[in-house]
Structures are given as C-alpha cells and as structure tokens.
Write an enzyme that holds these catalytic residues in place. Structure first.
Site, PDB file in Angstrom:
ATOM      1  N   LYS A 184       0.826  -1.206   0.000  1.00 28.24           N
ATOM      2  CA  LYS A 184       0.000   0.000   0.000  1.00 28.24           C
ATOM      3  C   LYS A 184       0.870   1.272   0.000  1.00 28.24           C
ATOM      4  O   LYS A 184       2.091   1.193  -0.021  1.00 28.24           O
ATOM      5  CB  LYS A 184      -0.974  -0.028   1.187  1.00 28.24           C
TER       6      LYS A 184
HETATM    7  C1  PLP Z   1      -5.178  -4.548   1.343  1.00 29.16           C
HETATM    8  C2  PLP Z   1      -6.642  -4.403   1.334  1.00 29.16           C
HETATM    9  C3  PLP Z   1      -7.434  -4.646   2.466  1.00 29.16           C
HETATM   10  C4  PLP Z   1      -6.932  -5.342   3.696  1.00 29.16           C
HETATM   11  O1  PLP Z   1      -5.827  -4.795   4.273  1.00 29.16           O
HETATM   12  P1  PLP Z   1      -4.784  -5.713   5.097  1.00 29.16           P
HETATM   13  O2  PLP Z   1      -3.983  -4.671   5.821  1.00 29.16           O
HETATM   14  O3  PLP Z   1      -3.980  -6.463   4.080  1.00 29.16           O
HETATM   15  O4  PLP Z   1      -5.547  -6.597   5.992  1.00 29.16           O
HETATM   16  C5  PLP Z   1      -8.782  -4.344   2.407  1.00 29.16           C
HETATM   17  N1  PLP Z   1      -9.337  -3.850   1.282  1.00 29.16           N
HETATM   18  C6  PLP Z   1      -8.622  -3.641   0.159  1.00 29.16           C
HETATM   19  C7  PLP Z   1      -9.300  -3.080  -1.041  1.00 29.16           C
HETATM   20  C8  PLP Z   1      -7.256  -3.930   0.141  1.00 29.16           C
HETATM   21  O5  PLP Z   1      -6.558  -3.751  -0.984  1.00 29.16           O
END
Ligand code: PLP
Length: 378
Positions: A184
């Site tokens: 991210k």
């Molecule tokens: C990465 C992601 C999540 C979950 O996040 P984590 O920190 O990996 O648990 C939720 N929604 C979307 C759209 C994502 O890309």
C-alpha cells in the site's frame, strides 16, 4: 539486455524509518505507548477526520468498523464485485449478507446506479472501495446514504492521500478504513486504521480493538470497584498495533507527499508512452484527485491476457491481476453466489493485468517495464 526483477508493488524504507523503529525499541513502550496516539493524529491530519483508531491490519479495521456500524444477521451490505476479498468478508464476519454491485467499465469503481438497484429494506450499509487509489463520488454516496438510512464504510486501503473534490476522505460520514500493508501507499509492515468523525463510533472502536474493555468510568454499567477496575462491554479482540509499527507509520507519513509525486510521475509517463497500445487503462473520474496505488490495464482482446501475462513474467516483471471478482471465489460459490451477478466486473477480470507502480522504481526500472510492454503488446 539485463533482466531486472520488478514486483508489481513494493515498500520504500530508508534509514530515517529504521532509526524511528530502533528508537522505540530502546524506549519503555513496545505497545499501547505514546507512538500510537501520535500516529493516529498524523492519520487524522492527513485524511481530515476527527478520530483515528490504529489497528493490526486493514482487515481488522474492516471487521470492527462493520461491528461498530451495528451490522448483524438479517442485514445486507452492498460491496463492489472487484475488490480484495476482505472488503466483503467483514460482512460475513458479522453474520450479514454481502450484496455485490457491478463496477463502472471505465473507472472500475462501484457503479452507483447498480448499487442503488441493489438496495432493499434489509440494506444496512454500503462499502465503496477506492479502487487503485481513484476515489468514489462520496458526495453522491452521502446523498444515497441519507435517502436510505445507510451507514457508509469507505474501504480506503488503496487511497491514502487521494481527495474527493479536494476533500479528504475523512471529511465524510460513517467510517473509513486504511491499510498499511507493504504493497500500500505507506507501510507499517502489517497495520491498519479506522477514521471517523463520530465520537460514539470512536469509543466503540477503541473498545473493540482491545477485547471490548474500557477503563472510561463514564461508560461503566456497574459501580466502580476501585483503581484496578475495568469493564468488558463488547466481545472485542486484540487488534492492537505495536509502537514500533506506529513509529514506522509516523516516519512513512512524512514521506507521503514525495511518494505521491513519484507515483504520479510514473503514471503520467505510462499513460503517455502506452497511448495506442491494445489495452485500456483505468480512467480517473472528474471528482477524483488520486494518489494512484495500482496501474491496471485491460486488454482489448481477452484471448491475449494469459499469453501477455506470462511473457511479462518471463521478462522479470511481477505483473498481477486486481482482482478476481469476489463472488467467483470458491468459498462465495459454496455459500450460493453465482457467476453472471456482475457482468462488467466479470468481463473486466478476463482482461486485467496490473503493471508495476511504486515510488522506489527508478527511471531505469520504469523504462524496462515500458520496453517490455511494448515488445510483448506492441
Ligand atoms: C489490502 C486491502 C485490504 C486489507 O488490508 P490488510 O492490511 O492487508 O488486511 C482491504 N481492502 C482492500 C481493497 C485492500 O486492498
């Protein structure tokens, strides 16, 4: 030519990030210390919300956001078909039913008209996902939520730094969830947060993060027994973030402007040099000022997707596909969802290829991707 290995996404960590983590390790608090509040304040400042609750990952954020919204058995929650499974799984965690809405063919964001068609008397909430860092029209969602009494949980896992008509995503009603996974925009290793402007939701989220326990005497059901006393008011979890992670998050947040700038440079370059190639790229809606998280392409000829994907992988480019529609997952099929529910999403899935995009990409890496794409798709 030398073959480089370029993943589709990667974190950017420098010596100042490392020093921030080491400082915490030398101090008195490894968890539940002062870095948590400091990170939460940095999140509020960035997204424009009053409150933030840092948690162990984005999925935990979705889970307790859904609980705090009061989502339960009998409720339906509208979720886009193209997203990471966690966006819909949080609805199942609460015993409720995800209802998938189709996506817009140009932006790949949830199609608001299809979402409207899927509202019933049981619809409790809606989860717009800011896919790829492009944001949904939150003014329109607020209007819809008002008309139908819906709670909004923005899945902002992709969209830290993106603005809706120049407004931070935290300026809106309901809740927003964030992820700090290494793929991210900023990272804490694993990590997440929920933001809101509602004090009651904030208090509930604080409890759910830590076993449903409160030490806030104003929330007590019984009389205070003494200095040791606390009460468990909800069935919560241990979804806490550590202070090492929070310190990394604070340090990363300071770099968000430079990360955003580099992402925008790469996207602009890709858009320019790929013009005329046999694929469509994600369109930015007029209300969106994005910090782009993903660079997704959709092949005009879906019969070429597998061959192109394999050829780019063979050149060391870590292409990926975002996403397999959630309702097509074997688990969702097992509980009754069927192909054909969201035809635009299903067609898009067959054409999608995500190209590498992250701030640590050098010009040389970007050029390597561009020449490989030209060779394979040109
Ligand atoms: C990465 C992601 C999540 C979950 O996040 P984590 O920190 O990996 O648990 C939720 N929604 C979307 C759209 C994502 O890309």
């Amino acid at each position: 030519m030398i073959v480089l290995h370029i993943p589709y996404a990667s974190h950017t960590i420098d010596d100042s990030d490392i020093a921030a983590v080491v400082d915490v390790l030398k101090g008195n608090f490894l968890t539940t210390g002062p870095k948590i509040k400091e990170f939460e304040q940095a999140i509020c400042d960035e997204v424009g919300s009053k409150y933030a609750v840092a948690v162990s990952n984005g999925t935990a954020a979705l889970h307790i956001a859904a609980m705090a919204a009061g989502i339960g058995a009998e409720d339906e929650v509208i979720v886009p078909a193209i997203t990471f499974a966690a966006s819909a799984n949080c609805v199942l965690y609460c015993g409720a039913t995800p209802v998938f809405a189709d996506v817009d063919k140009d932006t790949l964001l949830m199609d608001l008209d299809d979402a409207k068609r899927k509202i019933t008397s049981k619809t409790k909430a809606i989860i717009p996902v800011h896919f790829g860092g492009e944001v949904c029209d939150m003014d329109a969602y607020e209007q819809l939520a008002k008309e139908h009494g819906l709670h909004i949980i923005q899945d902002s896992a992709h969209s830290l730094g993106s603005k809706v008509r120049r407004k931070g995503q935290g300026k809106f009603s309901g809740q927003q969830i964030w992820s700090f996974h290494p793929a991210k925009t900023i990272t804490t290793g694993e990590g997440g947060a929920i933001t809101t402007n509602d004090e009651n939701l904030y208090k509930t989220l604080l409890r759910l993060r830590t076993h449903g326990i409160t030490r806030d005497t104003s929330q007590y059901i019984n009389q205070n027994h003494g200095g040791w006393y606390y009460e468990m008011l909800d069935l919560g979890f241990n979804y806490r973030l550590t202070d090492m992670q929070a310190a990394l998050g604070i340090s990363q947040m300071q770099k968000l402007p430079q990360f955003a700038k580099r992402r925008a440079e790469i996207v602009a370059h890709y858009d320019k040099v790929f013009d005329g190639l046999p694929f469509q790229v994600q369109k930015s809606p007029e209300w969106s000022s994005p910090v782009r998280h993903l660079y997704t392409t959709r092949m005009y000829d879906k019969n070429r997707r597998l061959e192109v994907f394999d050829a780019l992988q063979a050149k060391g480019i870590g292409v990926n596909v975002h996403y397999i529609p959630v309702h097509l997952m074997p688990y969702y099929k097992k509980i009754g969802y069927k192909p054909g529910l969201c035809s635009v999403a299903e067609d898009a899935y067959e054409r999608l290829i995500t190209l590498p995009l992250y701030p640590a990409m050098t010009d040389e890496m970007v050029e390597y991707v561009v020449s490989a794409v030209n060779e394979v798709m040109g």
